[in-house]
Design a protein around this motif. Sequence first.
Motif, mmCIF file in Angstrom:
data_model
loop_
_atom_site.group_PDB
_atom_site.id
_atom_site.type_symbol
_atom_site.label_atom_id
_atom_site.label_comp_id
_atom_site.label_asym_id
_atom_site.label_seq_id
_atom_site.Cartn_x
_atom_site.Cartn_y
_atom_site.Cartn_z
ATOM 1 N N THR A 33 0.853 -1.181 0.000
ATOM 2 C CA THR A 33 0.000 0.000 0.000
ATOM 3 C C THR A 33 0.890 1.233 0.000
ATOM 4 N N PHE A 65 0.557 3.453 2.224
ATOM 5 C CA PHE A 65 0.603 3.914 3.614
ATOM 6 C C PHE A 65 2.000 3.688 4.186
ATOM 7 N N LEU A 121 0.997 12.101 1.036
ATOM 8 C CA LEU A 121 -0.272 11.394 0.899
ATOM 9 C C LEU A 121 -1.398 12.366 0.561
ATOM 10 N N ALA A 148 -4.521 10.927 -1.524
ATOM 11 C CA ALA A 148 -4.842 9.844 -0.584
ATOM 12 C C ALA A 148 -5.203 10.471 0.771
ATOM 13 N N PHE A 171 -5.662 8.090 3.809
ATOM 14 C CA PHE A 171 -4.373 7.621 4.321
ATOM 15 C C PHE A 171 -3.643 8.731 5.064
ATOM 16 N N ASN A 177 -2.711 8.391 8.855
ATOM 17 C CA ASN A 177 -1.301 8.464 9.225
ATOM 18 C C ASN A 177 -1.094 9.446 10.373
#
Length: 122
Positions: A30, A32, A86, A91, A94, A98
Amino acid sequence: MTFALVALGGAMGACLRFLTDRWVQARHDTGFPWGTLVVNAVGSLLLGLLTGATLFGAPAPTALVGVGFCGALTTFSTFGYESVRLLTDGARLFAVLNVVGSVLAGLGSGAVGVVLAAAIWG
């Protein structure tokens, strides 16, 4: 002598951060940043343990472990960069996960470290 302890701890922490980040990221397909989350949580746990040891009067290698090793192991700048990356990559979920996950993991791990220190030295 303190400078040498910080330098030694920093060298070990930076190398372990790099290896751990690569090892963790290789196991997750991913975008992430799992590796950064893991090293920051582990570093927070160690800092909590070290702080707790100091609070309970145990001798603690603060320069070597706290400043050097944990200072190089954990990385606020990479966390910040990855969060912004991100977000700018679209994203958003994410990015929020995060930030929230890293803060909670860091605070939680630090608290667990202090509790462990209390169980050991308290």
